[in-house]
Design a protein around this motif. Structure first.
Motif, mmCIF file in Angstrom:
data_model
loop_
_atom_site.group_PDB
_atom_site.id
_atom_site.type_symbol
_atom_site.label_atom_id
_atom_site.label_comp_id
_atom_site.label_asym_id
_atom_site.label_seq_id
_atom_site.Cartn_x
_atom_site.Cartn_y
_atom_site.Cartn_z
ATOM 1 N N LEU A 240 50.833 47.725 32.121
ATOM 2 C CA LEU A 240 50.364 47.145 33.536
ATOM 3 C C LEU A 240 49.317 47.861 34.185
ATOM 4 N N PRO A 241 49.211 49.222 34.397
ATOM 5 C CA PRO A 241 48.081 49.997 34.968
ATOM 6 C C PRO A 241 46.721 49.576 34.309
ATOM 7 N N SER A 242 46.792 49.563 32.994
ATOM 8 C CA SER A 242 45.655 49.251 32.041
ATOM 9 C C SER A 242 45.190 47.670 32.319
ATOM 10 N N ILE A 243 46.053 46.723 32.514
ATOM 11 C CA ILE A 243 45.842 45.337 32.879
ATOM 12 C C ILE A 243 45.048 45.242 34.153
ATOM 13 N N LEU A 244 45.754 46.000 35.220
ATOM 14 C CA LEU A 244 45.109 45.765 36.341
ATOM 15 C C LEU A 244 43.792 46.757 36.477
ATOM 16 N N ILE A 245 43.676 47.832 36.102
ATOM 17 C CA ILE A 245 42.432 48.506 35.880
ATOM 18 C C ILE A 245 41.331 47.310 35.433
ATOM 19 N N GLY A 246 41.716 46.654 34.315
ATOM 20 C CA GLY A 246 40.677 45.569 33.495
ATOM 21 C C GLY A 246 40.466 44.560 34.491
ATOM 22 N N ARG A 247 41.326 44.344 35.560
ATOM 23 C CA ARG A 247 41.103 43.135 36.420
ATOM 24 C C ARG A 247 40.345 43.504 37.595
ATOM 25 N N GLY A 248 40.005 45.192 37.983
ATOM 26 C CA GLY A 248 39.023 45.559 38.874
ATOM 27 C C GLY A 248 39.591 46.601 39.608
ATOM 28 N N LEU A 249 40.965 46.940 39.384
ATOM 29 C CA LEU A 249 41.609 48.294 40.206
ATOM 30 C C LEU A 249 41.273 49.417 40.002
ATOM 31 N N SER A 250 41.400 50.391 40.640
ATOM 32 C CA SER A 250 41.219 51.843 40.102
ATOM 33 C C SER A 250 42.528 52.375 39.630
ATOM 34 N N ALA A 251 42.465 53.546 38.793
ATOM 35 C CA ALA A 251 43.639 53.980 38.150
ATOM 36 C C ALA A 251 44.758 54.372 39.294
ATOM 37 N N ALA A 252 44.352 54.894 40.283
ATOM 38 C CA ALA A 252 45.462 55.171 41.376
ATOM 39 C C ALA A 252 46.027 53.894 42.036
ATOM 40 N N GLU A 253 44.921 53.187 42.318
ATOM 41 C CA GLU A 253 45.688 51.722 42.897
ATOM 42 C C GLU A 253 46.495 51.015 41.867
ATOM 43 N N ALA A 254 46.071 50.975 40.503
ATOM 44 C CA ALA A 254 46.979 50.471 39.672
ATOM 45 C C ALA A 254 48.388 50.948 39.307
ATOM 46 N N GLY A 255 48.228 52.508 39.438
ATOM 47 C CA GLY A 255 49.534 53.256 39.414
ATOM 48 C C GLY A 255 50.504 52.899 40.495
ATOM 49 N N LEU A 256 49.821 52.688 41.662
ATOM 50 C CA LEU A 256 50.764 52.354 43.013
ATOM 51 C C LEU A 256 51.255 50.847 42.823
#
Length: 407
Positions: A240-256
């Motif tokens: 999920l974090p990698s998917i969200l990073i691919g959609r434009g979020l930072s690593a910290a945001e995706a983890g949150l």
């Protein structure tokens, strides 16, 4: 020789549980440690891959290996419990888990993979033993106690998902410290679990052999439901974090976002099993939580990012409820603690082996297509299959397995 169809409840010597609050505290602390080794890796995966030069397929294997080990090592749990008692096995394996978490941060790629294997195997063994302990010592509160245990498990996953990146950033962007930190709560849980190895629990020890599980259709439905819904959960933990990073979020945001979604699992993990045990059967609750899980996954994958937090809530409510129900079904479909322990071994051993294919399939589809859009098909296939298995497992029946005492 085994006796013929003897009843465990009638032949065992029942003893009162001493200090049940201490056992509950121990169960909660142990459960807190059954997901951080898995959920702490996903937010740091890009940093780990860059540091060690991992390819995309190798990184995908890293997310799959611990889940596969959950299944491969689960059958060891009842064997170890018969030899050393469940409480002693849990204590010893907690220490092994801490060692595996520490090893992931040492010895480069080899340490990363060997440590992940050790951590996954340790979690698989402990996870099999806890439902049997709940069935034995809290039989009349099985739904509530399963909810408490699942809530603690979700909290541990959320803390690791949300804290691993900030921890690594605090220590000069050291992903090694971000991963290794999670050995500390494992050691703390071992300290609080130690008293359980010194007192009697529910029934005095006798050796039992359980037969008939692998020939029982209901046992296979429980197993498939456990494995397929877990596959979706480990896709979230791994990708999920990698998917969200691919959609434009930072690593910290995706983890949150992942951490927030897991935190939302807490109320549904606690309440859904309690509600489900008060109905005629569990099929309607299973259908409801599976629908929420799939809606949340598709929302986070395809919907505008402006609604991301709402979809994270939907996903969390669904996955918290569905996992707690899967554990509850192990207890409800078993006639006694011995059958529950062996059904737990089957459901988690075979189930988690099936579950490991989900993260692998997502990584494979991503590598083949170069993007994330096509993984929606993976969600759909697994979700439909899990719902079908749940409709069978949710019926008010017991598995036709026999526990016989070994003299």
């Amino acid at each position: 020789m085994p006796t013929a169809n003897c009843s465990p409840s009638s032949r065992d010597i029942v003893t009162p549980l001493h200090k049940p609050w201490l056992l509950i505290l121990g169960l909660v602390l142990v459960a807190l440690n059954l997901r951080p080794a898995l959920s702490s890796m996903a937010p740091l995966l890009a940093q780990v891959s860059a540091s060690l030069g991992l390819s995309g397929s190798t990184a995908g294997l890293l997310t799959t290996l611990p889940v596969l080990c959950l299944g491969l090592f689960a059958p060891l749990a009842p064997l170890l419990a018969r030899r050393f008692d469940s409480e002693r096995v849990v204590l010893g394996v907690l220490l092994v888990l801490a060692a595996g978490i520490a090893l992931r941060s040492q010895l480069g790629v080899w340490g990363l993979f060997i440590g992940s294997l050790v951590a996954g195997g340790s979690i698989g063994i402990i996870g099999v033993l806890l439902p049997g302990i709940v069935k034995r010592d809290f039989a009349r509160q099985a739904g509530t106690m399963t909810g408490v245990y699942t809530m603690a498990l979700c909290l541990g996953a959320a803390l690791a998902a949300g804290s691993s990146v900030p921890l690594s950033q605090y220590f000069d962007d050291s992903w090694r410290i971000g991963l290794a930190f999670w050995m500390v709560p494992a050691l703390l849980a071992a300290v609080f679990w130690l008293p359980q190895t010194r007192q009697k629990h529910g029934v005095q020890r006798a050796r039992y052999r359980v037969s008939g599980l692998f020939r029982d259709p209901l046992a296979w439905q429980v197993t498939l439901f456990m494995g397929l819904q877990s596959s979706l959960a480990y896709i979230v933990f791994g990708w999920l974090p990698s998917i969200l990073i691919g959609r434009g979020l930072s690593a910290a945001e995706a983890g949150l976002v992942m951490s927030f979604s897991i935190i939302v699992q807490l109320p549904s993990a606690l309440t859904v099993p309690w509600l489900a045990t008060r109905g005629r059967d569990q099929r309607v609750p299973i259908l409801a939580v599976m629908a929420l899980s799939l809606a949340g996954l598709f929302g986070l994958l395809y919907a505008p990012l402006s609604g991301m937090w709402g979809w994270a809530i939907v996903l969390g409510l669904g996955q918290g409820g569905v996992f707690a129900l899967a554990l509850t079904l192990i207890v409800l479909r078993s006639r006694d603690a011995h059958v529950a322990a062996n059904l737990s071994s089957m459901a988690q051993g075979v189930g988690y082996t099936i579950a490991s294919m989900g993260p692998f399939a997502v990584g494979l589809v991503h590598d083949m297509t170069g993007g994330w859009d096509a993984v929606g098909w993976v969600f759909a296939v697994i979700g439909i299959a899990a719902t079908a298995a749940g409709m069978g497992a949710g019926r008010t029946l017991h598995v036709q397995a026999i526990a016989t005492k070994v003299e």
